[in-house]
Design a protein around this motif. Structure first.
Motif, mmCIF file in Angstrom:
data_model
loop_
_atom_site.group_PDB
_atom_site.id
_atom_site.type_symbol
_atom_site.label_atom_id
_atom_site.label_comp_id
_atom_site.label_asym_id
_atom_site.label_seq_id
_atom_site.Cartn_x
_atom_site.Cartn_y
_atom_site.Cartn_z
ATOM 1 N N MET A 136 56.077 48.379 -78.665
ATOM 2 C CA MET A 136 57.004 48.352 -78.030
ATOM 3 C C MET A 136 57.833 49.715 -78.206
ATOM 4 S SD MET A 136 58.841 46.869 -75.555
ATOM 5 C CE MET A 136 58.230 45.331 -75.569
ATOM 6 N N LYS A 137 58.133 49.938 -79.358
ATOM 7 C CA LYS A 137 58.846 51.156 -79.960
ATOM 8 C C LYS A 137 58.181 52.661 -79.212
ATOM 9 C CE LYS A 137 61.164 49.621 -83.900
ATOM 10 N NZ LYS A 137 61.514 49.853 -85.383
ATOM 11 N N LYS A 138 56.605 52.178 -79.371
ATOM 12 C CA LYS A 138 55.983 53.558 -78.863
ATOM 13 C C LYS A 138 56.152 53.714 -77.313
ATOM 14 C CE LYS A 138 52.308 53.928 -82.293
ATOM 15 N NZ LYS A 138 50.954 53.738 -82.565
ATOM 16 N N ASP A 139 56.240 52.618 -76.666
ATOM 17 C CA ASP A 139 56.281 52.764 -75.432
ATOM 18 C C ASP A 139 57.593 53.174 -74.835
ATOM 19 O OD1 ASP A 139 53.771 51.615 -74.954
ATOM 20 O OD2 ASP A 139 54.647 49.556 -74.687
ATOM 21 N N ARG A 140 58.742 52.769 -75.675
ATOM 22 C CA ARG A 140 60.178 53.424 -75.292
ATOM 23 C C ARG A 140 60.244 54.760 -75.542
ATOM 24 N NH1 ARG A 140 61.920 48.356 -77.704
ATOM 25 N NH2 ARG A 140 62.562 49.664 -79.783
ATOM 26 N N MET A 141 59.761 55.350 -76.612
ATOM 27 C CA MET A 141 59.514 56.827 -77.100
ATOM 28 C C MET A 141 58.787 57.444 -76.047
ATOM 29 S SD MET A 141 60.421 59.090 -78.971
ATOM 30 C CE MET A 141 61.102 58.399 -80.439
ATOM 31 N N ALA A 142 57.539 56.919 -75.498
ATOM 32 C CA ALA A 142 57.108 57.721 -74.429
ATOM 33 C C ALA A 142 57.573 57.715 -73.336
ATOM 34 C CB ALA A 142 55.518 56.961 -74.317
ATOM 35 N N PHE A 143 58.293 56.642 -72.801
ATOM 36 C CA PHE A 143 59.378 56.680 -71.519
ATOM 37 C C PHE A 143 60.438 57.788 -71.714
ATOM 38 C CE2 PHE A 143 63.263 55.260 -69.532
ATOM 39 C CZ PHE A 143 62.748 55.159 -68.153
ATOM 40 N N TYR A 144 61.066 57.900 -73.036
ATOM 41 C CA TYR A 144 62.301 58.666 -73.326
ATOM 42 C C TYR A 144 61.721 60.059 -72.900
ATOM 43 C CZ TYR A 144 66.062 61.366 -75.365
ATOM 44 O OH TYR A 144 67.010 62.081 -75.476
ATOM 45 N N LYS A 145 60.444 60.394 -73.925
ATOM 46 C CA LYS A 145 59.945 61.582 -73.792
ATOM 47 C C LYS A 145 59.586 62.033 -72.359
ATOM 48 C CE LYS A 145 57.963 61.979 -78.280
ATOM 49 N NZ LYS A 145 56.665 61.973 -79.000
ATOM 50 N N SER A 146 59.014 61.227 -71.630
ATOM 51 C CA SER A 146 58.848 61.590 -70.076
ATOM 52 C C SER A 146 60.219 61.758 -69.213
ATOM 53 C CB SER A 146 58.019 60.509 -69.346
ATOM 54 O OG SER A 146 57.912 60.739 -67.965
ATOM 55 N N LEU A 147 61.208 61.027 -69.497
ATOM 56 C CA LEU A 147 62.554 61.195 -69.092
ATOM 57 C C LEU A 147 63.215 62.539 -69.535
ATOM 58 C CD1 LEU A 147 64.542 59.767 -67.479
ATOM 59 C CD2 LEU A 147 65.852 59.159 -69.525
ATOM 60 N N LEU A 148 63.143 62.883 -70.804
ATOM 61 C CA LEU A 148 63.457 64.115 -71.260
ATOM 62 C C LEU A 148 62.930 65.384 -70.447
ATOM 63 C CD1 LEU A 148 65.527 65.364 -73.336
ATOM 64 C CD2 LEU A 148 63.601 65.198 -74.914
ATOM 65 N N LYS A 149 61.451 65.211 -70.382
ATOM 66 C CA LYS A 149 60.647 66.519 -69.745
ATOM 67 C C LYS A 149 60.929 66.553 -68.237
ATOM 68 C CE LYS A 149 55.993 67.998 -69.355
ATOM 69 N NZ LYS A 149 54.429 67.746 -69.504
ATOM 70 N N HIS A 150 61.282 65.371 -67.549
ATOM 71 C CA HIS A 150 61.128 65.598 -66.241
ATOM 72 C C HIS A 150 62.435 65.459 -65.512
ATOM 73 C CE1 HIS A 150 56.638 65.346 -65.943
ATOM 74 N NE2 HIS A 150 56.622 64.500 -66.792
ATOM 75 N N LEU A 151 63.372 65.003 -66.255
ATOM 76 C CA LEU A 151 64.885 64.813 -65.657
ATOM 77 C C LEU A 151 65.891 65.773 -66.757
ATOM 78 C CD1 LEU A 151 66.704 63.781 -63.494
ATOM 79 C CD2 LEU A 151 66.772 61.805 -65.186
ATOM 80 N N ILE A 152 65.791 65.400 -67.880
ATOM 81 C CA ILE A 152 67.172 65.885 -68.607
ATOM 82 C C ILE A 152 67.181 67.575 -68.816
ATOM 83 C CG2 ILE A 152 68.241 65.675 -70.954
ATOM 84 C CD1 ILE A 152 67.411 62.757 -70.952
ATOM 85 N N LEU A 153 65.892 67.944 -69.196
ATOM 86 C CA LEU A 153 65.509 69.309 -69.258
ATOM 87 C C LEU A 153 65.387 70.116 -68.300
ATOM 88 C CD1 LEU A 153 62.709 69.312 -72.409
ATOM 89 C CD2 LEU A 153 65.356 69.893 -72.500
ATOM 90 N N PRO A 154 65.038 69.748 -67.088
ATOM 91 C CA PRO A 154 65.112 70.467 -65.671
ATOM 92 C C PRO A 154 66.775 70.611 -65.217
ATOM 93 C CG PRO A 154 63.221 68.963 -65.434
ATOM 94 C CD PRO A 154 63.878 68.519 -66.911
ATOM 95 N N LEU A 155 67.360 69.297 -65.502
ATOM 96 C CA LEU A 155 68.751 69.339 -65.202
ATOM 97 C C LEU A 155 69.553 70.371 -65.966
ATOM 98 C CD1 LEU A 155 71.026 68.141 -63.501
ATOM 99 C CD2 LEU A 155 71.347 66.467 -65.337
ATOM 100 N N GLY A 156 69.100 70.477 -67.480
ATOM 101 C CA GLY A 156 69.567 71.562 -68.160
ATOM 102 C C GLY A 156 69.560 72.968 -67.714
ATOM 103 N N ASN A 157 68.067 73.079 -67.429
ATOM 104 C CA ASN A 157 67.702 74.548 -67.041
ATOM 105 C C ASN A 157 68.478 74.960 -65.748
ATOM 106 O OD1 ASN A 157 65.907 74.962 -68.908
ATOM 107 N ND2 ASN A 157 64.170 74.539 -67.342
ATOM 108 N N THR A 158 68.954 73.891 -64.763
ATOM 109 C CA THR A 158 69.741 74.219 -63.585
ATOM 110 C C THR A 158 70.866 74.734 -63.994
ATOM 111 O OG1 THR A 158 68.321 72.563 -62.282
ATOM 112 C CG2 THR A 158 70.341 73.365 -61.516
ATOM 113 N N ILE A 159 71.609 73.798 -64.652
ATOM 114 C CA ILE A 159 73.074 74.106 -65.175
ATOM 115 C C ILE A 159 73.368 75.422 -65.950
ATOM 116 C CG2 ILE A 159 75.026 73.181 -66.776
ATOM 117 C CD1 ILE A 159 73.969 70.279 -66.292
ATOM 118 N N TYR A 160 72.550 75.646 -67.016
ATOM 119 C CA TYR A 160 72.449 76.964 -67.540
ATOM 120 C C TYR A 160 71.775 78.051 -67.238
ATOM 121 C CZ TYR A 160 74.929 73.513 -70.645
ATOM 122 O OH TYR A 160 75.824 72.702 -71.466
ATOM 123 N N GLY A 161 71.069 77.834 -66.126
ATOM 124 C CA GLY A 161 70.362 78.962 -65.485
ATOM 125 C C GLY A 161 69.231 79.521 -66.141
ATOM 126 N N GLY A 162 68.468 78.825 -66.971
ATOM 127 C CA GLY A 162 67.191 79.202 -67.712
ATOM 128 C C GLY A 162 66.003 78.907 -67.412
#
Length: 444
Positions: free
Chosen positions: A1-27
């Motif tokens: 279960m913990k591995k599944d949550r971690m995998a989900f979080y990494k996917s969220l980070l890669k596909h949503l949070i980091l692209p959003l950060g790139n857009t906000i800070y222009g990198g």
């Protein structure tokens, strides 16, 4: 279960949070990460062609747009002057391309671990490039963005952006200097509760953590360790392996705070040179190229910082390139190889309170006193240190009061600190400036 949550979080980070950060800070952090993965899969001729193309471009760009290089007539890289730290300080504005507004550029201070301060300018985009390359190195250890991370550093004043990065990256950021054995054991107890953590920081600090672990036996589950900032000595490595296990991948990197991430160990006992990012020359005392296999002074040319091109920048380091006929037949990557980064064992300052202070203990304070050009810390006994310093032209003696207070805070008032203004600081035999001279029993 913990591995599944971690995998989900990494996917969220890669596909949503980091692209959003790139857009906000222009990198373009994610784009650069992808590019470095592609470089890893290229052949030696392909990498050589990329380096040559980028070198030709940066040299032409420098001559056309950088005032410091406007009179350089060149046929090859060796026709450019060697850029020393003293020249960098004296001509910092002339070294900025006229295509950039200096007011909009980021400043990156050197750690001053050689005892001689310097800093560089770069566009925000280049800062994202460096972060991506650093992350790429960390990935060689098995690390993925979002994994639990203990990071030792000297940037104690975490900005909003850095705090956000720490939060989303699951990073426990702590100071890398002035840590007592009690502090280190508290850190070990904390990370022992984390399953599968990575550790990044100065080898001297990670070594101290390893020694504390051998005493405490907290048994943290460490997947990998990434070393940067000072030298990973053999006995450090032995202690780290003994403390955290031989299955924990150990990565050793070679870079500097001026925005140069030059080389990294991976599957070999040699350093892969990041040839799409830098060109490394090794020269003798007269500036003449040495043969591969011979020790020489490191000159580095950055191929990616167009705002302030550093060409043939002399770091104050000594290194040896591996001769091509000695390249291992089986190696994972096709970058050129450094045989060895030559260095001296990190000198330390000891105190009566049992705190061991390494080079970065002091550079973390003195980097904010740029009006001091060069300095050296001398210790003859456990109760006293002398700070020799060479002032810059804008030096104000009243600043010593603030510096004294900062150093006393660092050393917990257990050292008598005396300042001595000098006109010259004697380097080591190798010619490299020495920041700490300890006349106590050598640290082991």
């Amino acid at each position: 279960m913990k591995k599944d949550r971690m995998a989900f979080y990494k996917s969220l980070l890669k596909h949503l949070i980091l692209p959003l950060g790139n857009t906000i800070y222009g990198g373009h952090y994610l784009r650069y990460l992808k590019a470095w993965k592609a470089f890893d899969n290229m052949s030696e001729p392909e990498l050589e062609a990329i380096q040559k193309k980028r070198l030709d471009h940066i040299l032409e760009h420098a001559v056309k747009t950088v005032p410091f290089y406007k009179d350089v007539a060149y046929e090859s890289l060796s026709d450019f002057p060697i850029l020393t730290k003293a020249l960098l300080r004296a001509h910092k504005n002339e070294l900025v391309s006229n295509l950039f507004d200096i007011k909009t550029l980021d400043q990156h201070y050197s750690s001053g671990s050689s005892g001689q301060q310097s800093f560089t300018y770069m566009a925000r985009e280049h800062t994202f490039y460096l972060r991506a390359l650093q992350t790429h190195w960390w990935q060689w250890s098995g690390y993925e963005v979002g994994d639990k991370l203990l990071q030792f550093g000297i940037s104690q004043k975490r900005s909003f952006v850095k705090k956000a990065k720490d939060f989303f990256y699951h990073c426990f950021y702590t100071k890398a200097f002035g840590l007592s054995e009690t502090d280190l054991k508290a850190i070990l107890r904390r990370i022992s509760k984390k399953n599968g953590i990575y550790i990044a920081g100065y080898p001297s600090v990670i070594n101290q953590l390893a020694l504390a672990e051998m005493d405490l036996r907290a048994a943290p589950n460490v997947n990998g360790l990434i070393c940067f900032g000072d030298k990973l000595f053999k006995h450090y490595q032995e202690n780290i392996v003994q403390a955290f296990g031989k299955d924990a991948t150990l990565i050793d990197t070679y870079g500097c705070a001026e925005g140069l991430l030059m080389a990294c160990k991976y599957d070999l006992d040699y350093y892969y040179i990041m040839s799409p990012h830098v060109v490394i020359e090794l020269v003798d005392d007269a500036g003449r190229a040495v043969k591969d296999g011979e020790m020489g002074h490191v000159l580095v040319t950055c191929l990616t910082n167009k705002a302030m091109p550093l060409i043939r920048y002399k770091l104050g380091d000594l290194a040896i390139k591996l001769p091509k006929d000695k390249y291992p037949a089986q190696r994972k990557l096709q970058y050129p190889l450094l045989q060895k980064v030559v260095g001296r064992e990190t000198d330390v300052i000891k105190t009566t309170q049992g705190i061991t202070l390494n080079v970065h203990s002091f550079t973390g304070v003195l980097e904010y006193f740029q009006e001091i050009k060069q300095y050296k810390i001398i210790q003859n006994d456990l109760h006293h240190v002398v700070v020799q310093y060479i002032p810059d032209t804008d030096f104000n003696a009243s600043r010593l009061d603030l510096l004294s207070a900062k150093l006393h805070q660092l050393t917990k008032n257990c050292l008598d600190i005396r300042f001595e203004q000098v006109t010259h600081i004697t380097p080591t035999r190798s010619g490299k400036p020495q920041i700490i001279e300890s006349n106590l029993t050598p640290f082991i």
